[in-house]
Design an enzyme around this catalytic site. Structure first.
Site, mmCIF file in Angstrom:
data_model
loop_
_atom_site.group_PDB
_atom_site.id
_atom_site.type_symbol
_atom_site.label_atom_id
_atom_site.label_comp_id
_atom_site.label_asym_id
_atom_site.label_seq_id
_atom_site.Cartn_x
_atom_site.Cartn_y
_atom_site.Cartn_z
ATOM 1 C CE1 TYR A 157 -3.984 2.125 0.497
ATOM 2 C CE2 TYR A 157 -2.685 3.209 2.200
ATOM 3 C CZ TYR A 157 -3.797 3.183 1.374
ATOM 4 O OH TYR A 157 -4.715 4.213 1.418
ATOM 5 C CB ALA A 159 5.345 0.360 -2.572
#
Ligand SMILES: NC(=O)c1ccc[n+]([C@@H]2O[C@H](COP(=O)([O-])OP(=O)(O)OC[C@H]3O[C@@H](n4cnc5c(N)ncnc54)[C@H](O)[C@@H]3O)[C@@H](O)[C@H]2O)c1
Length: 253
Positions: A157, A159
């Site tokens: 999430y 990234a």
């Protein structure tokens, strides 16, 4: 002066992930400012469309999975057929799944990146091509404070959301010459279905009280001002910006 600048009379906005939560609330905010809304989601959007129509705006609903280029092409085609323009794209569809990095399932990683990051890119690309023809447009990408600060169990999430922030800056650099402003919003913690389970966790509630300067999480309506600002003439010279709406969470150590 400012209320006039923030009006969006007759503007046409697409909101992805618009059936509920922040997408639905931002759609209402844009409609209250005068915009017509194309509500897109993988789930049924009839209720949101009816609500927007009851506000006196034109609204249509489309079943769109942002990971599917054919759905996205249909979204652009149907919007242009109906309204002849796309003035605003709110790239909001997103998913989350928490897992420790050491045991995260590769398929979950891929799915989160596909919806949150690749989905926003594909929608921006398809709508951007229409906006390039128009020589104007506003793209508002919904990122997260999780794209700014590290947090446990959030590798995919975080990234994806960090990727959205740099995607936003890159598109702003490339498309400024076409009159397209591209900005991101980083919400902190807003009460939606996505955050429901976190908010039931006493440890999380304690963290909110101690770490967030305003001492509370936000209600979805508190995001309306940011999206209307970035969609409107109040922000004509703002592009490549990341607007953080987090009660001060990322302001301190
Ligand atoms: N709620 C928060 O506190 C918070 C904080 C930071 C960022 N965000 C971001 O804001 C956005 C909206 O979050 P929310 O809290 O309203 O979540 P939500 O789960 O309530 O709503 C997300 C919507 O996206 C739709 N969606 C999911 N996958 C899709 C796909 N492949 N194609 C089209 N639509 C799809 C869902 O059906 C749903 O309607 C997300 O991008 C999320 O990451 C939310």
């Amino acid at each position: 002066m400012l209320s006039t600048e923030c009006d969006l009379p007759g503007k046409v906005a697409i909101v992805t992930g618009g059936s509920r939560g922040l997408g639905k609330t931002m759609a209402i905010g844009l409609a209250n400012a005068g915009a017509h809304i194309v509500v897109c989601d993988v789930v049924d959007v009839k209720k949101t469309v009816s609500l927007l129509q009851s506000l006196g705006r034109e609204s249509i609903g489309l079943k769109v999975d942002v990971t599917k280029p054919t759905d996205i092409a249909m979204m652009v085609k149907k919007t242009v057929e109906k309204f002849h323009t796309i003035d605003i794209l709110v790239n909001n569809a997103g998913i989350v799944k928490s897992a420790p990095a050491e045991s995260m399932i590769e398929d979950d990683w891929k799915k989160i990146l596909a919806v949150n990051l690749t989905g926003e890119f594909l929608c921006a690309q398809a709508v951007g091509n229409q906006m390039i023809k128009q020589k104007q447009g506003r793209i508002i990408n919904i990122a997260s404070v999780a794209g700014i600060l590290g947090s446990a169990q959030s590798a995919a999430y975080s990234a994806s959301k960090a990727g959205i922030i740099l995607l936003t800056k890159t598109l702003a650099v490339e498309w400024g010459k076409y009159g397209i402003n591209v900005n991101a919003i980083c919400p902190g913690i807003f009460l939606t279905d996505m955050t429901d389970s976190y908010i039931k966790d006493p440890g999380f509630v304690q963290m909110v009280k101690t770490r967030i300067p305003l001492g509370r999480y936000a209600h979805p309506e508190e995001l309306m001002g940011a999206v209307v600002f970035l969609a409107s003439n109040a922000s004509t010279y703002v592009t490549g910006h990341t607007l953080v709406v987090d009660g001060g969470w990322t302001a301190g150590l």
